[in-house]
Design an enzyme around this catalytic site. Sequence first.
Site, PDB file in Angstrom:
ATOM      1  N   ASP A   1       7.045  -8.678   6.886  1.00 16.20           N
ATOM      2  CA  ASP A   1       6.494  -8.831   8.217  1.00 16.20           C
ATOM      3  C   ASP A   1       7.531  -9.596   9.048  1.00 16.20           C
ATOM      4  OD1 ASP A   1       4.505  -9.348  10.348  1.00 16.20           O
ATOM      5  OD2 ASP A   1       4.544 -11.394   9.541  1.00 16.20           O
TER       6      ASP A   1
ATOM      7  N   ASP B   1       6.989 -11.542  12.733  1.00 19.28           N
ATOM      8  CA  ASP B   1       6.531 -12.794  13.371  1.00 19.28           C
ATOM      9  C   ASP B   1       5.780 -13.683  12.385  1.00 19.28           C
ATOM     10  OD1 ASP B   1       7.378 -12.330  16.078  1.00 19.28           O
ATOM     11  OD2 ASP B   1       5.785 -10.842  16.245  1.00 19.28           O
TER      12      ASP B   1
HETATM   13 MG   LIG Z   1       3.145 -12.305  10.865  1.00 12.40          MG
END
Ligand SMILES: [Mg+2]
Length: 225
Positions: A9, A11
Site C-alpha cells: 500500500d 499512504d
Molecule cells: Mg494506507
Amino acid sequence: MTPKLILFDCDGTLVDSQHMIVATMTEAFAKVGHAPPDRAGVLSIIGLSLPEAVGRLDANLDAVTVGLVVEAYRDTYQAMQFRLAETAPLYPGALDALQALGGRDDVLLGIVTGKSRRGLDAILETHGLTSMFSVLRTADDGPSKPHPFMVVDGVAALGGHVSQTVVVGDTGYDMQMARAAGAFALGVTWGYNGRDELTEAGAQALADGFAEVPGLAMGLLVERI
Ligand SMILES: [Mg+2]
C-alpha cells in the site's frame, strides 16, 4: 518458477502523507467557505474516494458543495506536488527494506493503492522509486479496497499466484483485501490503523518498523511452501 510477490500500500505504509492530506483538506474546505474538519476526522477517511470522503467529513454539505470541495482539494493537491518530498516523505527504513526485497532474484514488488495513478506516479517519481515496482494497481484500475480486485489483477499481470503473495498495508481495508484475494496480510503499525484493527481485519503478522518487513514478509511466504 512462480515469483514471490510483495504488494505494498502507499499512504500510511510507504509514505507519511498525513500532513499533506490534512493540510490539503483543510484548505479545500476553507476555499469554499466551510469550517475545516478536524485532523482525526481527516485521518479516518484516508483510503476512501474523494467525494465519499468529503461527504463523510461533513454530512451537512449538499452535493454541489461536496463537488466544490473535491475540486478545491484537487487544485490544492496539484499546487503542492512540487513539495512532495517534504510533505509526503518515505517512512524511516522504507528504502532499505524495498532494496533488500527488490534485490532478491525470487521476489517482485508491486503497489496496490487507493490513490489515483497520477498521484502515485508523482510520489514514486519524487522518491526515485519508479523502477522498483513491477506492477502498479490504483483507484483508476477497478474496485476500491477491500475488494480483492487490485491484488488478483496485479498478481495475474506478473504471472504469480496469490498463495505466493504478501500484501503490506497499514489499514484494515488492506488486510481484508489481501485475505479476500487469498494472499497473506502483513500489517504495519506506523500508519492510520492500530494493531487491534489490523488483527481483527485478518493481519497474519505485524511489523512495528520497516526493518521487520523483509523478514516477516519472507517468513509468511516460506510458511506455505
Ligand atoms: Mg494506507
